[in-house]
Design an enzyme around this catalytic site. Structure first.
Site, PDB file in Angstrom:
ATOM      1  N   SER A   1      28.938 -28.073 -74.195  1.00  0.00           N
ATOM      2  CA  SER A   1      29.389 -27.364 -73.323  1.00  0.00           C
ATOM      3  C   SER A   1      29.380 -25.658 -73.002  1.00  0.00           C
ATOM      4  O   SER A   1      30.549 -25.599 -73.573  1.00  0.00           O
ATOM      5  CB  SER A   1      29.710 -28.425 -72.208  1.00  0.00           C
ATOM      6  OG  SER A   1      29.072 -29.455 -71.956  1.00  0.00           O
TER       7      SER A   1
ATOM      8  N   GLU B   1      34.099 -23.109 -72.199  1.00  0.00           N
ATOM      9  CA  GLU B   1      35.656 -24.184 -72.549  1.00  0.00           C
ATOM     10  C   GLU B   1      35.364 -23.745 -74.159  1.00  0.00           C
ATOM     11  O   GLU B   1      36.555 -24.078 -74.589  1.00  0.00           O
ATOM     12  CB  GLU B   1      34.029 -25.402 -72.686  1.00  0.00           C
ATOM     13  CG  GLU B   1      34.542 -26.161 -73.460  1.00  0.00           C
ATOM     14  CD  GLU B   1      34.082 -28.172 -72.892  1.00  0.00           C
ATOM     15  OE1 GLU B   1      34.063 -28.329 -72.220  1.00  0.00           O
ATOM     16  OE2 GLU B   1      33.877 -28.365 -74.353  1.00  0.00           O
TER      17      GLU B   1
ATOM     18  N   ARG C   1      40.172 -31.242 -71.264  1.00  0.00           N
ATOM     19  CA  ARG C   1      40.361 -30.736 -72.250  1.00  0.00           C
ATOM     20  C   ARG C   1      41.658 -29.445 -72.330  1.00  0.00           C
ATOM     21  O   ARG C   1      41.077 -28.167 -73.024  1.00  0.00           O
ATOM     22  CB  ARG C   1      38.793 -29.158 -71.864  1.00  0.00           C
ATOM     23  CG  ARG C   1      37.295 -30.457 -71.305  1.00  0.00           C
ATOM     24  CD  ARG C   1      37.014 -30.721 -72.518  1.00  0.00           C
ATOM     25  NE  ARG C   1      35.595 -31.590 -72.807  1.00  0.00           N
ATOM     26  CZ  ARG C   1      35.198 -32.711 -72.598  1.00  0.00           C
ATOM     27  NH1 ARG C   1      36.733 -33.097 -71.607  1.00  0.00           N
ATOM     28  NH2 ARG C   1      34.173 -33.398 -72.001  1.00  0.00           N
TER      29      ARG C   1
HETATM   30  C1  LIG Z   1      25.540 -30.373 -79.935  1.00  0.00           C
HETATM   31  C2  LIG Z   1      27.079 -29.716 -78.828  1.00  0.00           C
HETATM   32  C3  LIG Z   1      27.933 -31.011 -77.616  1.00  0.00           C
HETATM   33  C4  LIG Z   1      29.029 -31.052 -77.950  1.00  0.00           C
HETATM   34  N1  LIG Z   1      29.459 -32.220 -77.032  1.00  0.00           N
HETATM   35  C5  LIG Z   1      30.890 -32.279 -76.308  1.00  0.00           C
HETATM   36  C6  LIG Z   1      31.321 -33.233 -75.792  1.00  0.00           C
HETATM   37  O1  LIG Z   1      30.473 -34.023 -75.527  1.00  0.00           O
HETATM   38  N2  LIG Z   1      32.467 -33.404 -75.275  1.00  0.00           N
HETATM   39  C7  LIG Z   1      33.745 -32.625 -75.898  1.00  0.00           C
HETATM   40  O2  LIG Z   1      34.567 -32.446 -75.336  1.00  0.00           O
HETATM   41  N3  LIG Z   1      33.202 -31.716 -76.978  1.00  0.00           N
HETATM   42  C8  LIG Z   1      31.699 -31.024 -77.185  1.00  0.00           C
HETATM   43  N4  LIG Z   1      31.395 -30.311 -78.239  1.00  0.00           N
HETATM   44  C9  LIG Z   1      32.635 -28.958 -78.491  1.00  0.00           C
HETATM   45  C10 LIG Z   1      32.818 -29.597 -80.008  1.00  0.00           C
HETATM   46  O3  LIG Z   1      31.933 -29.816 -80.806  1.00  0.00           O
HETATM   47  C11 LIG Z   1      34.089 -30.386 -80.070  1.00  0.00           C
HETATM   48  O4  LIG Z   1      35.240 -30.171 -79.113  1.00  0.00           O
HETATM   49  C12 LIG Z   1      35.026 -30.332 -81.387  1.00  0.00           C
HETATM   50  O5  LIG Z   1      36.597 -31.035 -81.162  1.00  0.00           O
HETATM   51  C13 LIG Z   1      35.342 -29.758 -81.957  1.00  0.00           C
HETATM   52  O6  LIG Z   1      35.644 -29.855 -83.371  1.00  0.00           O
HETATM   53  P1  LIG Z   1      35.551 -28.619 -84.600  1.00  0.00           P
HETATM   54  O7  LIG Z   1      36.238 -29.409 -86.283  1.00  0.00           O
HETATM   55  O8  LIG Z   1      34.208 -28.285 -84.770  1.00  0.00           O
HETATM   56  O9  LIG Z   1      36.259 -28.063 -84.369  1.00  0.00           O
HETATM   57  P2  LIG Z   1      35.945 -25.865 -84.086  1.00  0.00           P
HETATM   58  O10 LIG Z   1      35.478 -25.749 -83.284  1.00  0.00           O
HETATM   59  O11 LIG Z   1      36.252 -25.449 -85.803  1.00  0.00           O
HETATM   60  O12 LIG Z   1      37.292 -25.218 -83.535  1.00  0.00           O
HETATM   61  C14 LIG Z   1      37.433 -24.977 -82.040  1.00  0.00           C
HETATM   62  C15 LIG Z   1      38.996 -24.568 -82.211  1.00  0.00           C
HETATM   63  O13 LIG Z   1      39.819 -25.831 -82.755  1.00  0.00           O
HETATM   64  C16 LIG Z   1      40.803 -25.955 -83.484  1.00  0.00           C
HETATM   65  N5  LIG Z   1      40.993 -26.159 -84.718  1.00  0.00           N
HETATM   66  C17 LIG Z   1      40.118 -27.059 -85.413  1.00  0.00           C
HETATM   67  N6  LIG Z   1      40.277 -27.705 -86.079  1.00  0.00           N
HETATM   68  C18 LIG Z   1      42.025 -27.727 -86.644  1.00  0.00           C
HETATM   69  C19 LIG Z   1      42.346 -28.208 -86.902  1.00  0.00           C
HETATM   70  N7  LIG Z   1      42.439 -28.467 -87.801  1.00  0.00           N
HETATM   71  N8  LIG Z   1      44.544 -27.967 -86.422  1.00  0.00           N
HETATM   72  C20 LIG Z   1      44.140 -27.109 -85.761  1.00  0.00           C
HETATM   73  N9  LIG Z   1      43.910 -25.973 -85.369  1.00  0.00           N
HETATM   74  C21 LIG Z   1      41.816 -26.485 -85.495  1.00  0.00           C
HETATM   75  C22 LIG Z   1      40.099 -24.469 -83.594  1.00  0.00           C
HETATM   76  O14 LIG Z   1      41.212 -22.811 -84.054  1.00  0.00           O
HETATM   77  C23 LIG Z   1      39.625 -23.944 -82.545  1.00  0.00           C
HETATM   78  O15 LIG Z   1      40.633 -23.283 -81.486  1.00  0.00           O
HETATM   79  C24 LIG Z   1      30.242 -30.238 -78.569  1.00  0.00           C
HETATM   80  C25 LIG Z   1      30.085 -29.180 -79.451  1.00  0.00           C
HETATM   81  C26 LIG Z   1      28.120 -29.130 -79.624  1.00  0.00           C
HETATM   82  C27 LIG Z   1      27.870 -28.077 -80.223  1.00  0.00           C
END
Ligand SMILES: Cc1cc2nc3c(=O)[nH]c(=O)nc-3n(C[C@H](O)[C@H](O)[C@H](O)COP(=O)(O)OP(=O)(O)OC[C@H]3O[C@@H](n4cnc5c(N)ncnc54)[C@H](O)[C@@H]3O)c2cc1C
Length: 364
Positions: free
Chosen positions: A243, A348, A165
């Site tokens: 999580s 997280e 992570r």
């Molecule tokens: C139902 C559910 C299940 C999930 N299951 C998992 C799982 O099994 N495993 C897991 O690891 N995660 C899981 N997650 C967490 C999440 O989906 C992941 O971490 C995902 O990769 C976040 O991507 P995002 O585009 O939504 O990022 P955001 O939530 O929009 O941003 C998260 C972080 O990343 C940064 N960020 C986003 N895009 C960029 C970019 N292009 N450049 C620089 N920084 C950026 C943001 O500034 C922020 O700091 C889950 C979430 C939910 C809601």
């Protein structure tokens, strides 16, 4: 670049919590990205890149700067280089769409990451992982805008220092890069390797499923745990940020301490021994042993709670919870786990805060 003022951020997050952004810039090209950054700097405002908002906690007071909504057009370009398939993927591509596309081509390596919400640009930030796979296993390089120089750079997998992570993007170089594209490399002949109990149970020990079969199984398992966002079948259990706590990495002493709290008939504390000798404990087990069952709420009609199907997911039960509600529950869980196990659970999801390196408040 499309720019709006005082935009509520809750609808841009999977938790559906939080106040407005002073500005929201829709970034649909690399030129837009540079323009939005120039705008933030001229206005002396902080900035924050937003992907799918699935790993994000937005404070009730909102964000006093410019949120850069990464809306780069979806693009997946596959090329073959000897025994490898290379996929160059725009940061704006939906993560699950990429996994599905690769599985449909019969390519293994990401099938266990099916059903994770968010965009490809967010995937390297915390090195997403699930069911025995981590995205770092297939990332070859990351194209990112370096906010120190305003140049695009190509970072190799080694440059990203991936761990559980974690990567440079959320640790040593936090707030420095904006990811524009990720290049993955997969072994063209690889078959899915199942290591996780849930999947072994699903397929049986002798099975040799295709990537697409694993993709579908992972989504079914996730749906049963409320860890799949299905717009056709919305559930309060998946109004979460996934999580909420990381699995803590502890020493032998903390592990032995946890052993005292085994329930009757329970063989062992769920744990994984790491090559470093440290031990990763299951945060869900610690939380349950502290007296927080699935479906827990602080009061019967509390707007937030623990998912009824997954101990690690804190959910916005009513859809109208505030960030203060959420943090109250988080603090309560963290405090009680620390009291019992002397282990500090780490949150997280990212809390939306100004990029400090870039911050130049108007009154500074
Ligand atoms: C139902 C559910 C299940 C999930 N299951 C998992 C799982 O099994 N495993 C897991 O690891 N995660 C899981 N997650 C967490 C999440 O989906 C992941 O971490 C995902 O990769 C976040 O991507 P995002 O585009 O939504 O990022 P955001 O939530 O929009 O941003 C998260 C972080 O990343 C940064 N960020 C986003 N895009 C960029 C970019 N292009 N450049 C620089 N920084 C950026 C943001 O500034 C922020 O700091 C889950 C979430 C939910 C809601």
């Amino acid at each position: 670049m499309h720019l709006e003022q005082n935009v509520p951020l809750a609808p841009y997050t999977t938790l559906r919590i939080g106040g407005p952004a002073r500005y929201l810039a829709l970034v649909t090209s690399e030129a837009d990205l540079l323009e939005a950054i120039r705008f933030a700097r001229e206005q002396k405002l902080a900035l924050f890149p937003l992907g799918g908002g699935s790993n994000l906690v937005v404070p009730d007071e909102g964000y006093p700067g410019v949120v850069l909504k990464i809306d780069l057009p979806e693009a997946i370009e596959l090329t073959r280089a000897e025994a490898k398939i290379q996929a160059e993927v725009s940061a704006g591509t939906e993560w699950n769409a990429l996994v599905l596309h690769l599985c449909q081509q019969g390519l293994a390596g990401m099938e266990c990451l099916a059903g994770i919400p968010g965009l490809v640009g967010g995937s390297p930030i915390q090195n997403i992982g699930a069911y025995g796979q981590e995205v770092s296993q297939t990332i070859h390089s990351v194209r990112a805008l370096d906010l120190h120089t305003l140049n695009f750079v190509e970072l190799s997998r080694q440059d990203c220092s991936f761990a559980y992570r974690s990567s440079i993007f959320n640790s040593t170089q936090r707030n420095r890069y904006i990811v524009a594209r990720v290049t993955f490399r997969l072994d063209a002949a690889a078959r899915p390797k199942l290591s996780y109990a849930d999947l072994l149970r699903h397929f049986g020990p002798e099975a040799s499923p295709t990537p697409l079969e694993v993709y579908e199984a992972v989504r079914r398992i996730r749906a049963a745990k409320g860890m799949l966002i299905d717009p056709a079948n919305p559930s309060p259990d998946s109004r979460s940020a996934g999580s909420f706590f990381k699995n803590p990495i502890v020493d032998e002493h903390a592990y032995r301490h946890a052993l005292q709290f085994l329930a009757q008939g329970e063989a062992q504390v769920p744990h994984w021994r790491l090559p470093s000798g440290a031990i990763k404990l299951a945060a869900a087990w610690l939380i349950e042993r502290t007296g927080f069952p699935k479906g827990f709420t602080l009061t019967p009609d509390a707007p937030v709670g623990i998912s009824s199907r997954h101990t690690l997911a804190l959910i916005n039960r009513t859809g109208s919870a505030t960030c203060a509600d959420l943090l109250r529950l988080r603090d309560h869980i963290q405090w009680r786990v620390a009291n019992k196990f002397s282990i500090q659970l780490e949150q997280e999801p990212v809390t939306l805060k100004p990029y400090p390196d870039d911050r130049a408040p108007a009154d500074a």
